[in-house]
Scaffold this active site. Structure first.
Site, mmCIF file in Angstrom:
data_model
loop_
_atom_site.group_PDB
_atom_site.id
_atom_site.type_symbol
_atom_site.label_atom_id
_atom_site.label_comp_id
_atom_site.label_asym_id
_atom_site.label_seq_id
_atom_site.Cartn_x
_atom_site.Cartn_y
_atom_site.Cartn_z
ATOM 1 N NE ARG A 18 -2.157 -1.294 3.473
ATOM 2 C CZ ARG A 18 -2.508 -1.086 4.732
ATOM 3 N NH1 ARG A 18 -3.653 -0.499 5.012
ATOM 4 N NH2 ARG A 18 -1.733 -1.452 5.722
ATOM 5 C CG ASN A 36 -4.210 -4.240 3.358
ATOM 6 O OD1 ASN A 36 -3.663 -4.143 2.268
ATOM 7 N ND2 ASN A 36 -3.534 -4.331 4.485
#
Length: 93
Positions: A18, A36
Site C-alpha cells: 500500500r 487492504n
C-alpha cells in the site's frame, strides 16, 4: 479523466504494498486510494488524466515492491458517475 479500479492478489498485505502504491501514485500526481481487503487482496481506485498514465501505473503495479508477489490484477473501468472525488492519493486503513 479516466477512473480505474484494481483488485490486486498475491503477497500484497503486510509487505508495504500500500505504501509503495501511494508513493507511485503521488509521484504521478494521481488521485484516489489504496486499501487492504479482508480477503487478502488490495483494492486501488485511481483517477488518471491520460491513457499513458494508466499504462505506466499498471506496469509499476505488476512489478510491485521487492517484498510483494503480484499473482493477479483485476481491472475495472469506473464510469463518470463514480460518486467519490479525491484531492490526493491516500491509504485507507
Amino acid at each position: 479523466m479516466y477512473k480505474q479500479q484494481y483488485f490486486i492478489s498475491g503477497k500484497v498485505q503486510g509487505v508495504g504494498f500500500r505504501f509503495f502504491t501511494e508513493q507511485v501514485a503521488n509521484n504521478m500526481k494521481l488521485k484516489g486510494f489504496v486499501k487492504n481487503l479482508n480477503d487478502g487482496r488490495v483494492e486501488i481506485v485511481a483517477f488518471f488524466n491520460t491513457k499513458e498514465q494508466i499504462k505506466k501505473f499498471e506496469n509499476l503495479l505488476k512489478n510491485g515492491n521487492r517484498y510483494s508477489n503480484i499473482e493477479n490484477i483485476e481491472k475495472k473501468t469506473l464510469d463518470e458517475k463514480y460518486p467519490f472525488q479525491f484531492n490526493n492519493f491516500k491509504i485507507y486503513y
